[in-house]
Design an enzyme around this catalytic site. Structure first.
Site, PDB file in Angstrom:
ATOM      1  N   ASP A   1      -0.494  11.556  -2.706  1.00 29.14           N
ATOM      2  CA  ASP A   1      -0.332  10.231  -2.128  1.00 29.14           C
ATOM      3  C   ASP A   1       0.024  10.331  -0.655  1.00 29.14           C
ATOM      4  OD1 ASP A   1       0.022   7.563  -1.686  1.00 29.14           O
ATOM      5  OD2 ASP A   1       1.861   7.371  -2.857  1.00 29.14           O
TER       6      ASP A   1
ATOM      7  N   ASP B   1      -5.125   5.839   2.987  1.00 26.83           N
ATOM      8  CA  ASP B   1      -4.248   6.053   1.835  1.00 26.83           C
ATOM      9  C   ASP B   1      -5.006   6.678   0.671  1.00 26.83           C
ATOM     10  OD1 ASP B   1      -2.213   5.954  -0.005  1.00 26.83           O
ATOM     11  OD2 ASP B   1      -2.188   3.778  -0.204  1.00 26.83           O
TER      12      ASP B   1
END
Length: 478
Positions: free
Chosen positions: A93, A331
């Site tokens: 992440d 992201d």
């Protein structure tokens, strides 16, 4: 009250060291976590994924600066503690800045509908040491935050926090909230060993015994002090200051993900343009500093082209203001790209003008998937090319069709005949007022498939290049 959640951002961990000789780059495998067994049909899959992307994006605009989501689609594996230690698999992440994982004993509340854990809860090794909650910066950090900050309420177990019954319990080390879940965890230090036997001593991570709707854990790769690459860069700048990944395209089909996606730590700038006979040109754009969310990899978006028409982005997507509003976050932990309403509507209108003239709108599919516009078609649908224009001369990234138009066979209610359906894979993130105080847009991992994405923490820039990611894996290994 000792408010220890801020240790995630301000704790100054002691010096780490490596127990392996340094090389220019390290190649690590990323495994795609998707499984068809988690979903009953394409409608269920798309609805679940679109809802998760929206929840993550919209949560970032609340007053609580906590970035976690319910999971990425790609996982990284390593071990913690003295050998022999079991392998741990966590979601990669780039939108969060801490490594945390489930620890034994472990309880996950409301996890019945979630995918099973990728690895069993960790039993801390004898070499693990707790991080003391004595930082003087802790209370100072929270003094500037509003009283509604959830982490300041963390005086009780997770189930009591969620029901606001927090009267008679001691403060836990930290409380973390995200799009559709939360957790309580403690900070520890131990040795972390990557698959190639690289070992980092005194690595700081969160150990969670109770979570809400999150059974897996996250390897934070954001720009915070406790992220994995930043901790690595403190002892090996050439490995931690520059990394990249290349996500193998999957189109929500686990049968197509036969190869692992390469994660490259210490990406070598001199050698990045050529592997084998392939010459690659990277498109670079500068990172934008976000004072409210410093761990985000934010970039400026100038516009989006649909076919030959370039639609300019609103001014707030080109920069980040002092309140942390604006910019586009790159992201790996969000699946679909989220755009502000005004830009999204313009893109959809232009796309529909070109595709809707020749194909029937699949409104029922839009309602059940959360995506749109969707169209029925008999033959291969003609769709315009979509390109992203980032701030910087010539910073144009042309998306392959499969990165923004998902095609599948729809059986409707199971009674009618099956029909071909295609859906635009971009999402509406809300109007400008709703997005105040947070990112204006997010570039999701579905739109990053088939690209090598380079994060240069030292030069503060991000690069994109079209690659055959499975072939890149072979080139780098040889």
């Amino acid at each position: 009250m000792a408010t220890c959640v801020c240790l995630l951002y301000l704790f100054l961990f002691s010096t780490c060291w490596l127990t392996v000789s340094m090389s220019e780059t390290l190649l690590l495998p990323l495994t795609h976590a998707f499984s068809k067994t988690h979903f009953t049909n394409p409608h269920h899959l798309l609805k679940t994924t679109s809802a998760r992307s929206a929840a993550r994006f919209r949560h970032r605009h609340k007053q609580v600066p906590l970035p976690l989501s319910s999971g990425s689609d790609y996982t990284l594996s390593f071990t913690l503690g003295s050998p022999p230690s079991p392998t741990i698999s966590l979601y990669l992440d780039t939108g969060s800045d801490v490594v945390w994982l489930p620890c034994s004993p472990f309880e996950c509340i409301l996890c019945e509908s979630k995918a099973p854990p990728l690895s069993p809860p960790l039993n801390l090794s004898a070499s693990a040491t707790a991080v003391p909650c004595k930082s003087s910066a802790c209370s100072a950090a929270h003094s500037s935050l509003p009283s509604s900050d959830l982490c300041a309420m963390a005086r009780c177990p997770l189930d009591a926090i969620e029901t606001s019954d927090c009267n008679s319990f001691p403060c836990p080390p930290f409380y973390y909230a995200y799009g559709d879940g939360s957790l309580i965890a403690r900070l520890y230090k131990d040795s972390l060993t990557l698959p190639n036997s690289l070992s980092i001593q005194n690595f700081t991570f969160g150990c969670a015994h109770t979570t809400l709707a999150e059974p897996v854990g996250v390897a934070g790769f954001g720009f915070g002090r406790l992220s994995l690459p930043v901790q690595l860069s403190s002892v090996s700048p050439q490995l931690g200051n520059r990394f990249s990944y290349c996500l193998v395209s999957h189109s929500f089909d686990s049968d197509k993900v036969r190869r692992q996606s390469p994660l490259i730590l210490g990406r070598n700038e001199e050698k990045e343009k050529q592997f084998g006979n392939e010459i690659v040109e990277f498109v670079y754009t500068d990172m934008l500093h976000n004072p409210k969310h410093p761990y985000f990899y934010s970039v400026g978006l100038e516009g989006i082209s649909v076919g030959k028409r370039k639609i300019p982005a609103p001014e707030n997507l080109k920069k980040v203001d002092r309140r942390g509003s604006g910019g586009m976050v790159v992201d790996s932990g969000t699946t679909f790209t989220m755009l502000p309403s005004n830009l999204y509507d313009s893109v959809v209108n232009e796309f529909d003008h070109r595709v809707g003239r020749f194909n029937e709108r699949a409104s029922a599919v839009e309602e059940t998937t959360g995506l749109g516009p969707c169209y029925y078609y008999d033959k291969v649908a003609k769709v315009p090319v979509i390109s992203l224009h980032f701030v910087g001369n010539g910073s144009r990234v042309v998306l392959p069709r499969r990165n923004y138009f998902y095609e599948f066979l729809d059986d409707g209610d199971g009674i009618g005949k099956k029909r071909n359906v295609g859906c635009l894979m971009l999402m509406n993130g809300g109007d400008e007022e709703e997005l105040s105080g947070g990112p204006g847009a997010t570039l999701g991992n579905y739109q990053q498939q088939g690209f090598e994405v380079v994060y240069d923490l030292e030069k503060r820039e991000i690069g994109f290049a079209r690659r055959k990611c499975s072939s890149l894996w072979d080139s780098l290994k040889n």
